[in-house]
Design a protein around this motif. Structure first.
Motif, PDB file in Angstrom:
ATOM      1  N   ILE A 156       0.830  -1.087  -0.259  1.00 53.06           N
ATOM      2  CA  ILE A 156      -0.029   0.227   0.024  1.00 53.06           C
ATOM      3  C   ILE A 156       0.952   1.007   0.070  1.00 53.06           C
ATOM      4  CG2 ILE A 156      -1.693   1.435   1.445  1.00 53.06           C
ATOM      5  CD1 ILE A 156      -2.725  -1.380   2.494  1.00 53.06           C
ATOM      6  N   THR A 157       1.792   1.073   0.713  1.00 56.00           N
ATOM      7  CA  THR A 157       2.766   2.222   1.282  1.00 56.00           C
ATOM      8  C   THR A 157       3.839   2.938   0.000  1.00 56.00           C
ATOM      9  OG1 THR A 157       2.621   2.380   3.406  1.00 56.00           O
ATOM     10  CG2 THR A 157       4.801   3.252   2.144  1.00 56.00           C
ATOM     11  N   ALA A 158       3.857   1.251  -0.912  1.00 56.13           N
ATOM     12  CA  ALA A 158       4.706   2.047  -2.256  1.00 56.13           C
ATOM     13  C   ALA A 158       3.710   1.925  -3.389  1.00 56.13           C
ATOM     14  CB  ALA A 158       5.741   0.234  -2.686  1.00 56.13           C
ATOM     15  N   ALA A 159       2.882   1.556  -3.030  1.00 52.12           N
ATOM     16  CA  ALA A 159       2.063   2.106  -4.639  1.00 52.12           C
ATOM     17  C   ALA A 159       1.601   3.636  -4.457  1.00 52.12           C
ATOM     18  CB  ALA A 159       0.393   1.318  -4.803  1.00 52.12           C
ATOM     19  N   TRP A 160       1.219   4.349  -3.494  1.00 51.81           N
ATOM     20  CA  TRP A 160       1.295   5.254  -3.573  1.00 51.81           C
ATOM     21  C   TRP A 160       2.364   5.923  -3.376  1.00 51.81           C
ATOM     22  CZ3 TRP A 160      -1.982   9.586  -3.718  1.00 51.81           C
ATOM     23  CH2 TRP A 160      -1.038  10.666  -3.084  1.00 51.81           C
ATOM     24  N   ALA A 161       3.276   5.580  -3.302  1.00 48.75           N
ATOM     25  CA  ALA A 161       5.377   6.123  -3.359  1.00 48.75           C
ATOM     26  C   ALA A 161       5.182   6.651  -4.830  1.00 48.75           C
ATOM     27  CB  ALA A 161       6.112   5.199  -2.425  1.00 48.75           C
ATOM     28  N   LEU A 162       4.762   5.705  -5.482  1.00 50.33           N
ATOM     29  CA  LEU A 162       5.272   5.858  -7.178  1.00 50.33           C
ATOM     30  C   LEU A 162       4.057   7.384  -7.693  1.00 50.33           C
ATOM     31  CD1 LEU A 162       4.558   1.935  -7.852  1.00 50.33           C
ATOM     32  CD2 LEU A 162       7.073   3.549  -7.579  1.00 50.33           C
ATOM     33  N   VAL A 163       2.945   6.968  -7.038  1.00 52.91           N
ATOM     34  CA  VAL A 163       2.192   8.390  -7.314  1.00 52.91           C
ATOM     35  C   VAL A 163       2.953   9.027  -6.858  1.00 52.91           C
ATOM     36  CG1 VAL A 163      -0.157   9.280  -7.239  1.00 52.91           C
ATOM     37  CG2 VAL A 163       0.036   7.148  -7.081  1.00 52.91           C
ATOM     38  N   VAL A 164       2.979   9.972  -6.096  1.00 52.27           N
ATOM     39  CA  VAL A 164       3.525  11.027  -5.100  1.00 52.27           C
ATOM     40  C   VAL A 164       5.130  11.209  -5.806  1.00 52.27           C
ATOM     41  CG1 VAL A 164       4.832  11.900  -3.404  1.00 52.27           C
ATOM     42  CG2 VAL A 164       2.660  11.218  -2.746  1.00 52.27           C
ATOM     43  N   VAL A 165       5.943  10.383  -5.943  1.00 52.88           N
ATOM     44  CA  VAL A 165       7.309  10.588  -6.822  1.00 52.88           C
ATOM     45  C   VAL A 165       7.336  10.718  -8.091  1.00 52.88           C
ATOM     46  CG1 VAL A 165       9.494   8.800  -8.164  1.00 52.88           C
ATOM     47  CG2 VAL A 165       8.257   8.377  -5.533  1.00 52.88           C
ATOM     48  N   TYR A 166       6.577   9.775  -9.076  1.00 54.59           N
ATOM     49  CA  TYR A 166       5.878  10.114 -10.702  1.00 54.59           C
ATOM     50  C   TYR A 166       4.755  11.565 -10.825  1.00 54.59           C
ATOM     51  CZ  TYR A 166       8.658   6.522 -11.435  1.00 54.59           C
ATOM     52  OH  TYR A 166       9.706   4.806 -11.636  1.00 54.59           O
ATOM     53  N   ARG A 167       4.513  12.151  -9.612  1.00 60.43           N
ATOM     54  CA  ARG A 167       4.091  14.050  -9.744  1.00 60.43           C
ATOM     55  C   ARG A 167       5.426  14.725 -10.202  1.00 60.43           C
ATOM     56  NH1 ARG A 167       0.438  14.267  -4.430  1.00 60.43           N
ATOM     57  NH2 ARG A 167      -1.425  13.425  -5.570  1.00 60.43           N
ATOM     58  N   SER A 168       6.691  14.409 -10.118  1.00 63.25           N
ATOM     59  CA  SER A 168       7.587  15.033 -10.386  1.00 63.25           C
ATOM     60  C   SER A 168       8.966  13.824 -11.027  1.00 63.25           C
ATOM     61  CB  SER A 168       8.197  15.518  -8.997  1.00 63.25           C
ATOM     62  OG  SER A 168       7.231  16.625  -8.637  1.00 63.25           O
ATOM     63  N   PRO A 169       8.224  13.289 -11.862  1.00 63.28           N
ATOM     64  CA  PRO A 169       9.525  12.447 -12.544  1.00 63.28           C
ATOM     65  C   PRO A 169      11.465  12.608 -12.626  1.00 63.28           C
ATOM     66  CG  PRO A 169       7.764  12.537 -13.956  1.00 63.28           C
ATOM     67  CD  PRO A 169       7.980  13.466 -13.307  1.00 63.28           C
ATOM     68  N   ASP A 170      11.106  14.019 -12.692  1.00 57.74           N
ATOM     69  CA  ASP A 170      12.554  13.984 -13.420  1.00 57.74           C
ATOM     70  C   ASP A 170      13.825  14.930 -12.473  1.00 57.74           C
ATOM     71  OD1 ASP A 170      12.092  14.826 -16.070  1.00 57.74           O
ATOM     72  OD2 ASP A 170      11.390  16.479 -15.454  1.00 57.74           O
ATOM     73  N   TRP A 171      12.841  14.397 -11.034  1.00 54.77           N
ATOM     74  CA  TRP A 171      13.272  14.110  -9.892  1.00 54.77           C
ATOM     75  C   TRP A 171      13.320  13.504  -9.116  1.00 54.77           C
ATOM     76  CZ3 TRP A 171      12.728  13.981  -4.756  1.00 54.77           C
ATOM     77  CH2 TRP A 171      13.742  15.581  -3.352  1.00 54.77           C
ATOM     78  N   ASN A 172      14.607  12.823  -8.899  1.00 51.95           N
ATOM     79  CA  ASN A 172      14.503  11.524  -7.879  1.00 51.95           C
ATOM     80  C   ASN A 172      13.748  10.016  -8.478  1.00 51.95           C
ATOM     81  OD1 ASN A 172      17.038  12.973  -6.300  1.00 51.95           O
ATOM     82  ND2 ASN A 172      15.831  13.386  -5.457  1.00 51.95           N
ATOM     83  N   GLY A 173      13.607  10.415 -10.286  1.00 54.83           N
ATOM     84  CA  GLY A 173      12.711   9.542 -10.616  1.00 54.83           C
ATOM     85  C   GLY A 173      12.655   8.026 -10.364  1.00 54.83           C
ATOM     86  N   TRP A 174      14.389   7.839  -9.985  1.00 53.20           N
ATOM     87  CA  TRP A 174      14.949   6.643 -10.032  1.00 53.20           C
ATOM     88  C   TRP A 174      14.290   5.474  -8.240  1.00 53.20           C
ATOM     89  CZ3 TRP A 174      17.144   5.838  -5.336  1.00 53.20           C
ATOM     90  CH2 TRP A 174      17.856   6.908  -4.716  1.00 53.20           C
ATOM     91  N   VAL A 175      13.464   6.557  -8.004  1.00 49.29           N
ATOM     92  CA  VAL A 175      13.328   6.291  -6.607  1.00 49.29           C
ATOM     93  C   VAL A 175      12.171   5.322  -6.843  1.00 49.29           C
ATOM     94  CG1 VAL A 175      12.003   6.645  -4.116  1.00 49.29           C
ATOM     95  CG2 VAL A 175      14.166   8.489  -4.587  1.00 49.29           C
ATOM     96  N   GLY A 176      11.255   5.612  -7.235  1.00 49.08           N
ATOM     97  CA  GLY A 176      10.337   4.416  -8.655  1.00 49.08           C
ATOM     98  C   GLY A 176      10.608   3.219  -8.569  1.00 49.08           C
ATOM     99  N   PRO A 177      11.382   3.361  -9.224  1.00 50.62           N
ATOM    100  CA  PRO A 177      11.817   1.843  -9.460  1.00 50.62           C
ATOM    101  C   PRO A 177      12.230   1.304  -8.337  1.00 50.62           C
ATOM    102  CG  PRO A 177      12.501   3.183 -11.376  1.00 50.62           C
ATOM    103  CD  PRO A 177      11.713   3.621 -10.735  1.00 50.62           C
ATOM    104  N   VAL A 178      13.195   1.612  -7.739  1.00 49.74           N
ATOM    105  CA  VAL A 178      13.635   1.276  -5.889  1.00 49.74           C
ATOM    106  C   VAL A 178      12.704   0.581  -5.072  1.00 49.74           C
ATOM    107  CG1 VAL A 178      15.803   1.540  -4.196  1.00 49.74           C
ATOM    108  CG2 VAL A 178      15.880   2.743  -6.968  1.00 49.74           C
ATOM    109  N   VAL A 179      11.493   1.687  -4.910  1.00 53.92           N
ATOM    110  CA  VAL A 179      10.807   1.282  -3.676  1.00 53.92           C
ATOM    111  C   VAL A 179      10.032   0.009  -4.633  1.00 53.92           C
ATOM    112  CG1 VAL A 179       8.548   1.629  -3.613  1.00 53.92           C
ATOM    113  CG2 VAL A 179       9.964   3.354  -3.582  1.00 53.92           C
TER     114      VAL A 179
END
Length: 623
Positions: free
Chosen positions: A400-423
């Protein structure tokens, strides 16, 4: 030293690094409050009331509790930016420690360590603990109150000791009130409910104790208000109020106006709406709504673009934990009273604060949400421990937390977008390890939950300072700088940089140098239309008496036209920095503020810019 003690020491060290690393590079923090700390050092009355200026004309728009430690720090270390911010870092680490101690009494060591880690890594908490807004001290007082409540409901506590701990909780909330007024009282229903549920005393004593705590709460909250309003001698005007009283500040600007949106937060606050047809009005309204108001009120506010990356990372999981506890409580009636009370305390804290924050119609900034962080942290700490007893429990929270983190991270994919795949990888590992022992699955699940907010927090601690230290945020900048949104009139007031990051611009330096040289030793070197926020740079960077007309945003009725005329007549004020249009006129919030600048324009003459080398400012000379 045992493993839990080492773990706690490591978490506290992590918090200290996140909150204090490089604070010397963060400048003055919120220059409005920092300027006030300099002025408060000039006399007892200014210190007691929280005067923004050395002349004692108008106070800041909050009680002075949060500023007093900062003033003391400058007395010890000198007037430096890091000396202003150092107490904030200390208070932040203390809150992490107190939360650990509180949760440990309720849910055990493992839950307490995880709660402390979550609080330490909450992005908006990291940022606000590196700034000098009052929310850091507010959170410390409220966590202290939660600790006292938890002590009061321990199974083996004596009745007298329980009462004393309850009264201490009420006192600490009162201290929070004198830090940020009614914002501290939002948690009171949760504290009261936890005591009534968790206490084993007879109901008559519970009610009596609660009423006594109510008396302590009122006394510890309102003593400063009473002192201010009953003060017999000369005192500064209370910034943000409509009549110069602290009581009005409590009820209005820092009270109902924040909830109901009365005039955008009160007479001293930012305007909530800009008149139609005003230059730049549409852009200004959008900035006020998104940056100043945290987006539109509603259930989704804590998850929107302004708030989501600051506080919401673990909020879905915390709500799931609460729902699970509610279901389990109906099946299991044998849960000890003090454990039930812990869920009531932290669940009530989260729900009441969350609802108030979500639907507040007045001024609302993203950093206010740091008040949610202790409750989220406590629920996640206890929830993860409890989830280990449920098949796929930890994995569900991680997903649940990882899914929501993807939403938040990819609101600004150019800023540390690499975080999504790691999560995603961490969440998959957590699910894949469901057959492994809890000592393996739990850390992987926690890593999946905390990785994204940890990146935001580390970036905030080790990255550049926020563009606007008055409204600090973690993560990517979500809006253009405010000065790009403002009309030319605003730049004329301040010499081209209205955001006031703390350093005088070349234009402002020229204005100040000219006024200092030509004032003839006047008591007040410069008056600035546009309020304290426009005058902060001048106060910070000189030992001169500089007054921001009209309080925070220039619309308070202080100083009055009669006071200005008297200063000029007695030779106490000679120069006023202003624009062709006052802020009060720009925002249609006139009254005394408009009259003040009308008097200046009618009775003073414009200094030719070539005389002091200016290009955008408008300086008046009054004789």
């Amino acid at each position: 030293m045992s493993r839990p003690k080492w773990a706690l020491a490591a978490i506290l060290a992590l918090a200290a690094v996140l909150y204090a690393w490089g604070i010397w590079a963060w400048g003055w923090g919120n220059s409005y409050y920092t300027a006030a700390t300099r002025s408060m050092s000039s006399g007892f009355v200014n210190f007691l009331f929280g005067s923004f200026d050395q002349a004692g004309v108008v106070t800041v728009d909050k009680p002075p509790f949060a500023l007093w430690p900062q003033v003391v720090s400058t007395w010890i270390f000198g007037f430096h930016g890091w000396a202003i911010l150092l107490p904030q870092a200390v208070f932040g680490v203390a809150a992490v420690f107190l939360l650990h101690r509180t949760v440990r009494m309720w849910a055990g060591e493992n839950a307490a360590l995880l709660a402390a880690l979550v609080l330490a890594l909450t992005p908006i908490t990291v940022v606000i603990n590196r700034d000098n807004n009052p929310d850091t001290l507010l959170v410390l007082f409220l966590v202290g109150a939660a600790y006292a409540i938890t002590r009061s409901i321990q199974p083996d506590i004596a009745p007298g000791a329980a009462t004393r701990w309850l009264l201490l909780a009420a006192f600490l909330v009162g201290c929070g009130f004198n830090t940020k007024m009614l914002a501290a009282w939002i948690v009171v229903p949760a504290l009261v409910a936890a005591y009534l549920v968790g206490s084993t005393a007879p109901w008559r004593r519970r009610i009596t104790d609660t009423l006594g705590a109510g008396g302590v709460l009122l006394a510890s909250s309102l003593w400063w208000v009473a002192l201010v309003d009953l003060w017999p001698g000369r005192k500064p005007y209370i910034g943000g109020s409509t009549d110069g009283t602290a009581f009005d500040l409590v009820i209005g600007y820092n009270g109902l106006a924040r909830i109901l949106g009365m005039g955008g937060g009160g007479p001293g606050g930012m305007p909530g709406d800009i008149p139609a047809g005003f230059p730049g009005g549409e852009n200004m309204s959008r900035v006020m709504r998104n940056l100043m108001m945290g987006g539109d009120p509603g259930l989704g506010r804590m998850f929107n673009e302004a708030m989501g990356g600051q506080i919401s990372w673990l909020l879905p999981a915390a709500l799931v934990v609460l729902a699970g506890v509610l279901v389990a409580s109906r099946r299991n009636k044998d849960v000890p009273a003090h454990q039930r009370a812990g869920w009531v305390l932290w669940g009530g804290w989260l729900l009441v604060n969350g609802l108030v924050f979500s639907f507040a119609g007045g001024i609302f900034h993203s950093y206010y949400t740091t008040a949610l962080a202790p409750a989220i942290a406590a629920l996640i700490g206890a929830g993860v421990v409890a989830a280990q007893r449920v098949r796929f429990g930890v994995q569900a929270l991680a997903v649940i937390t990882a899914a929501w983190a993807l939403v938040v991270v990819y609101r600004s994919p150019d800023w540390n977008g690499w975080v999504g795949p790691v999560v995603v990888v961490l969440a998959v590992l957590a699910v894949a390890a469901f057959r492994a022992p809890a000592r393996v699955t739990a850390p992987v699940g926690v890593a999946a939950m905390l990785f994204a907010p940890a990146v935001w927090s580390v970036s905030a601690a080790f990255g550049p300072p926020p563009a606007n230290a008055s409204l600090p945020t973690a993560g990517p900048e979500s809006s253009v700088e405010l000065r790009q949104m403002m009309p030319p009139q605003m730049s004329e007031v301040t010499g081209g940089d209205w955001t006031n990051k703390g350093d005088l611009s070349d234009e402002q330096r020229k204005v100040l140098d000219y006024a200092t040289a030509k004032s003839g030793g006047a008591r007040i070197t410069l008056g600035v239309d546009g309020g304290a926020i426009m005058a902060s740079n001048f106060v910070l960077n000189s030992g001169r008496v500089v007054i921001g007309f009209g309080g925070f945003m220039g619309v308070d009725p202080a100083p009055t036209t009669e006071e200005i005329a008297g200063w000029v007549r007695r030779g106490e004020l000679r120069f006023v920095l202003a624009g062709r249009t006052s802020i009060a006129e720009m925002t249609k919030r006139g009254g005394q503020a408009s009259e003040r600048m009308t008097w200046v324009r009618d009775n003073c003459t414009v200094v030719p810019r070539e005389e002091y080398g200016g290009t955008t400012s408008m300086l008046y000379e009054c004789r």
